[in-house]
Design an enzyme around this catalytic site. Structure first.
Site, PDB file in Angstrom:
ATOM      1  N   TYR A   1      91.972  33.759  -5.179  1.00  0.00           N
ATOM      2  CA  TYR A   1      92.283  32.868  -4.219  1.00  0.00           C
ATOM      3  C   TYR A   1      93.104  33.259  -3.140  1.00  0.00           C
ATOM      4  CZ  TYR A   1      90.964  29.451  -7.747  1.00  0.00           C
ATOM      5  OH  TYR A   1      90.369  28.570  -8.667  1.00  0.00           O
TER       6      TYR A   1
ATOM      7  N   LYS B   1      89.639  39.358 -19.026  1.00  0.00           N
ATOM      8  CA  LYS B   1      88.112  39.571 -19.034  1.00  0.00           C
ATOM      9  C   LYS B   1      87.992  41.123 -19.056  1.00  0.00           C
ATOM     10  CE  LYS B   1      83.860  38.479 -19.519  1.00  0.00           C
ATOM     11  NZ  LYS B   1      83.151  37.930 -21.343  1.00  0.00           N
TER      12      LYS B   1
ATOM     13  N   ASP C   1      85.747  33.945 -22.023  1.00  0.00           N
ATOM     14  CA  ASP C   1      84.971  32.834 -22.498  1.00  0.00           C
ATOM     15  C   ASP C   1      85.050  32.445 -24.262  1.00  0.00           C
ATOM     16  OD1 ASP C   1      84.725  35.626 -23.088  1.00  0.00           O
ATOM     17  OD2 ASP C   1      82.633  35.795 -22.975  1.00  0.00           O
TER      18      ASP C   1
ATOM     19  N   ASP D   1      93.398  28.135 -13.637  1.00  0.00           N
ATOM     20  CA  ASP D   1      92.822  26.913 -13.017  1.00  0.00           C
ATOM     21  C   ASP D   1      91.784  26.142 -13.873  1.00  0.00           C
ATOM     22  OD1 ASP D   1      92.172  24.769 -11.109  1.00  0.00           O
ATOM     23  OD2 ASP D   1      91.819  26.261  -9.749  1.00  0.00           O
TER      24      ASP D   1
ATOM     25  N   ASP E   1      92.195  22.973 -16.701  1.00  0.00           N
ATOM     26  CA  ASP E   1      91.456  21.638 -16.509  1.00  0.00           C
ATOM     27  C   ASP E   1      90.729  21.398 -17.516  1.00  0.00           C
ATOM     28  OD1 ASP E   1      92.522  21.395 -13.764  1.00  0.00           O
ATOM     29  OD2 ASP E   1      90.863  21.897 -12.731  1.00  0.00           O
TER      30      ASP E   1
END
Length: 270
Positions: free
Chosen positions: A141, A191, A223, A247, A251
């Site tokens: 971001y 990851k 994952d 993020d 959610d």
């Protein structure tokens, strides 16, 4: 207690939510003898309509002067046609960076009154109690360079995922301190089997964990974490992760609370 609080109602349900929050805070102040002064300013789509900017200078200056900022919501499809730096979300990112809020704390709990609103079975979500600690000022971001290029009629876009040791250390310590006041477990999400940034993340978090021997630390690939949040959310206490993963994963836990609107959060730092 005397506090100057800037209220940014923003877009969508934001004005409705912040109005009720201010109402509750006024009641708290009345009962306990606090002095809360509220000052309202536009942000996001509402600010674009008024001033043409997602974060007007007057709004930012007021936030920088305040003791705290109460933010409702930002974003609307009405502004999707604008360039990325002019959309409501650009104001949110600028506000985070300007205030130095590097850690976002998002609690997730299963509320019995809303159990029927969840698509998951009650026995899966009952007792779930998670705290997300999300790094908020790094990663994709905010990483540079970024942009869109075009050569011979062929467009390409690029973003940079970047983290430094100091950025990881400071948010990791927030997670370990939070865990010490809860069930003493931190799960770090990355990851590391693919991304160099995640390899540095895992190494740094593991080293910081040595400062908190009373806290249990485990690591999960993002994952796998996505699956465990749905199948066994009660295995988590504090989840520590970087900006993008935090993020999307937080959610996802709206399926536990029954509504994304039940996932309030606090941004600290600065």
């Amino acid at each position: 207690m005397k506090l100057d609080i800037v209220v940014l109602p923003g877009d969508g349900v934001g004005p409705e939510v912040t109005a009720e929050a201010v109402r509750a805070l006024r009641e708290v102040a009345s009962i306990h003898g606090h002095n809360f002064h509220f000052e309202e300013h536009p942000v996001g789509g509402a600010a674009i309509k008024q001033t043409g900017l997602p974060l007007p200078r007057a709004t930012l200056d007021a936030c920088l002067r305040a003791d705290a900022v109460l933010l409702g919501a930002i974003g609307s499809p009405d502004f999707d046609h604008l360039s990325a730096d002019q959309r409501p979300e650009a104001g949110l990112l600028l506000l985070r960076r300007s205030l130095g809020g590097f850690a976002n704390l998002r609690p997730v709990s299963s509320y019995p009154a809303l159990a029927n609103a969840s698509p998951l079975r009650s026995e899966v979500i009952e007792g779930a109690d998670i705290l997300f600690v999300r790094e908020l000022l790094g990663g994709l971001y905010f990483g540079e360079p970024r942009g869109i290029t075009s050569q011979n009629g062929n467009s390409a876009a690029f973003n940079t995922m970047r983290y430094s040791v100091s950025e990881i250390e400071r948010v990791a310590r927030v997670a370990f301190v939070a865990a010490s006041e809860r069930r003493r477990k931190v799960t770090s999400i990355d990851k590391a089997n693919v991304l160099e940034t995640s390899q540095l993340w895992r190494q740094t978090v593991s080293r910081v964990a040595l400062e908190y021997p009373q806290i249990e630390l485990d690591h999960l690939y993002v994952d796998a974490a996505e699956m465990h949040l749905i199948t066994n959310p009660k295995r988590f206490d504090v989840i520590l992760t970087e900006n993008v993963f935090g993020d999307t994963l937080s959610d996802e836990t709206a399926v536990i609370t029954g509504s994304l609107g039940m996932l309030e959060s606090e941004t600290i730092g600065g």
